[in-house]
Design a protein around this motif. Sequence first.
Motif, short mmCIF file in Angstrom:
data_model
loop_
_atom_site.label_atom_id
_atom_site.label_comp_id
_atom_site.label_asym_id
_atom_site.label_seq_id
_atom_site.Cartn_x
_atom_site.Cartn_y
_atom_site.Cartn_z
N UNK A 173 0.96 -1.09 0.13
CA UNK A 173 0.15 -0.04 0.14
C UNK A 173 0.73 1.09 -0.09
N UNK A 174 2.29 1.21 0.06
CA UNK A 174 3.21 2.30 0.16
C UNK A 174 3.98 2.36 -0.94
N UNK A 175 3.87 1.37 -1.85
CA UNK A 175 4.84 1.30 -3.17
C UNK A 175 4.43 2.79 -4.13
N UNK A 176 5.33 3.52 -4.20
CA UNK A 176 5.06 4.55 -5.28
C UNK A 176 4.64 4.37 -6.41
N UNK A 177 4.80 3.15 -7.09
CA UNK A 177 4.55 2.90 -8.45
C UNK A 177 3.03 2.80 -8.53
N UNK A 178 2.44 1.86 -7.29
CA UNK A 178 1.22 1.60 -7.35
C UNK A 178 0.34 2.55 -6.88
N UNK A 179 0.91 3.82 -6.10
CA UNK A 179 -0.07 4.79 -5.73
C UNK A 179 0.06 5.88 -6.97
N UNK A 180 1.07 5.94 -7.64
CA UNK A 180 1.01 6.86 -9.07
C UNK A 180 0.02 6.10 -9.87
N UNK A 181 -0.19 4.83 -9.89
CA UNK A 181 -0.99 4.34 -11.01
C UNK A 181 -2.36 4.34 -10.42
N UNK A 182 -2.78 4.46 -9.31
CA UNK A 182 -3.89 4.76 -8.86
C UNK A 182 -4.50 6.10 -8.28
N UNK A 183 -3.68 7.02 -8.70
CA UNK A 183 -3.87 8.29 -8.36
C UNK A 183 -4.98 8.73 -9.07
#
Length: 936
Positions: A173-183
């Motif tokens: 839940x803190x991986x920056x790649x997944x967070x950018x993708x889900x932003x």
Amino acid sequence: MAGPLILAHSLAILIFQGVLAENLRITFWIEPLQRAEFDADMAVVLKELDVLQLDTKVEDVSLTLTRSEDGQDMQRFCEILSTVGTSIVIDMTYNHWTEGYDLIRSQGIAYVRLERILRPFLEMFGDFMRQKRANNVAMVFMNARDAGEATLQMLIGYPFRTLILDASQDDPGQDFLERIRALRPSPAYVGLFARGGAMNGIFERVQKADLFQRPLEWHFVFLDTRDRVFKYKRQAELSTRFTLNPRAICRSMAMPDLYCGSGFTIQRGMLLNVLRSLIDAAQVSPEFPVPVFWECNATDSSSEAKDGTEASWLDLVHWSNFLAYAAPPERVSDDSTESLPGLSYAINISAGYYSSEHEAKTDLAVWSSVGTLRLLNETISPARRFFRIGTAESIPWSYLKRNERTGELVRDRNGLPVWEGYCIDFIIRLAQKLNFEYEIVAPQTGHMGELDAHGEWDGVVGDLVRGETDFAIAALKMYSEREEVIDFLPPYYEQTGISIAIRKPVRRTSLFKFMTVLRLEVWLSIVAALIGTAIMIWFMDKYSPYSSRNNRQAYPYPCREFTLRESFWFALTSFTPQGGGEAPKAISGRMLVAAYWLFVVLMLATFTANLAAFLTVERMQTPVQSLEQLARQSRINYTVVKESDTHQYFINMKFAEDTLYRMWKELALNASKDFKKFRIWDYPIKEQYGHILLAINSSQPVADARQGFANVDAHENADYAFIHDSAEIKYEITRNCNLTEVGEVFAEQPYAVAVQQGSHLGDELSYAILELQKDRFFEELKAKYWNQSNLRNCPLSEDQEGITLESLGGVFIATLFGLVLAMITLGLEVIYYKRKKTKLEGPITQVRPADGSTATAPPTAVSGTAKKAWSIPTEQEKPPLHPVKVSPPPSFEVATFRGKKLPPKITLGDGKFKPRHGLHPRRNIGGNDSQMGYME
């Protein structure tokens, strides 16, 4: 006992100060996030100071401030002051420590505050993003310390909305790649803040996640001078890079150029310059700054406050060109917090991008920490903004392009399906006008958007509410419940509603369609009447004594002889406008013919009238004309798309009818005084929507509109109707000649663009829509997708082109059949004639007369009153016993003008016989006939 102990302790302190007179005791206040970086950099700096062989040594003590409420920070600082003392405090913390600052001021301890290491980079990035008019930016940092400093910068404020991410965190839940993708909304720009070596690792992870799609949106901020070690220059072409000039930094630090190469960091260089400047000031100070000792719990006069008298040596510090005081940040604080200037570093940051054509970096701007952003080009063009636009399949608004032969989806070079339609053209034009890139996002669940039992929206509306899309352009109707969660912009399609589609009835064509006007028994009766009349005419003409056949004396001139064949011909031709010809002479025959003619007239009039009525009524036949008629009939089945807006409309109308009926029932039954006003025979509201919904459910709602139109097209008898969006029905009619729209459009509502509530895009999109309306762009789209010229390719119906050859081809077939039969008869006649002529031209048998003379051939003509010797008088030639009244043939005037008045211009002859000179008829050539003449 207390006095001697204090005296001994003071004496020990004085001796210790004498021993450490040439050592500069420094205490660092740091944050927990700075511990690892600080220890590593400080160890390197102390070694570098040893290499410089300065006379003064630096002894450092670091205090990590936890800022707990139990006073642990103050307790540890008091331990430092009471045991080792300090000459100066260097504050590297992010927030001002008021208690500690008050203590060192009271004891006269020198104090220097260092600004956050990333502050110049963050300010530079903010100025650059302001030039690009950014609104959503994601900033990724290499470690937790940098991410923390960027978070504190938010107190000052960024000129854009930002998400701060730590690339060092790998927790779920803190991986920056997944967070950018889900932003959501997707960031317009992404900034990567790292040193040269770490930048390679971060970019590799970005590429593996397939996030690097639009290079103009990515910015690489190098936090050290090693930008040349970045090995993905070609992959990151056109991306913006922010780099430092190592030679300029080393010159400002008065260090060799090699120092600013490998292993150099901004914090390390800043610590080295601060310590060198402090050592220089301490050495030139009249009194060397000895450490200050303080016993926090002591009450002796020796431990009283010094009011800052021993911190005067700090005024002798001359900072290098690499260091400079930064303006106090406009942080959010209360009135009790004192704003202190912080010492920062002075650098120039170059902004540029790499070009594969030149293999070199192209500069765009230069930012100075003591100045502003200086543009090297005239402007910094902002990258095209990127939006996620929600839509859903709805013909002709937006639909996936398919292969016309196989029906498979057509995909682009990236493997993504290709969209088409009215809304897609609208999106393309809007992207050109507002200069943005986009991605079309279809909902994972639902269609346009409905509220489920849990109070959550699905479809296009749900994606917009959850931030999955930035705005939606689809066949989205403006409902009040939707306006509670999203904002609608001005409509792009003014009015659409619900309509009924039905197949054009297929009229059965027949070559003998004209014969279907009368029933088979009628045609057989007509044939029987014709045959019977023909036989009766023959019978009466043969046996009537007053017929021309049996009364030659009354009709000495040639008359029509009604044989059986001639009778049939007379009966048949009596049906034609020219009539049957000469009628029988006998009264009985004429009475029969008169009755037969009356029959013919009435039958022809009946056939003509019924044929006209039959064709007219057939053209006027239409199954239904309105929704009310559709609800009242039972022959035509009808349906809607399951869970569509149309389906929900009928459900809501059924609910409204039930609610009104319940209210009316309660009102009528509970009326006590005015019960007479409610005494009516019929319920005042039509209950048709309940019947319609029941019929729809019995016909099974279809899955999509394509299936609904296919069902309508399959029912050639026009016994199936499809209730759907009127705009989509009109579009399908232009593509399918078999369909037609019946009734008027009802439940009209507009289509509009939707954005998130309070979105900053609302005003911009609204203005663009109004400009497109002014440019008549939507009228062009309407003419494109509802192209009425396509109907010209449809075959004309009988209503438009009249009766076709397929309907009356039997008439021509009958004519051709008569022609063929006539040719066959002609052939038979020729053959029969030749055979008869051959038989007559055979050998002649001579017959000897009774008187013994030789028989001769009869003369060709007998002149005068010469007696025919070979002629035997017949019964007709014998003189009658009684004179018979002979009916003379009609005179020339009567036969010619038939009772009409003689025209005055015609002059009759005088009755004198005049011989005719010239050619004789062929039959008289060579004969002895007398000369011919004519009368005047």
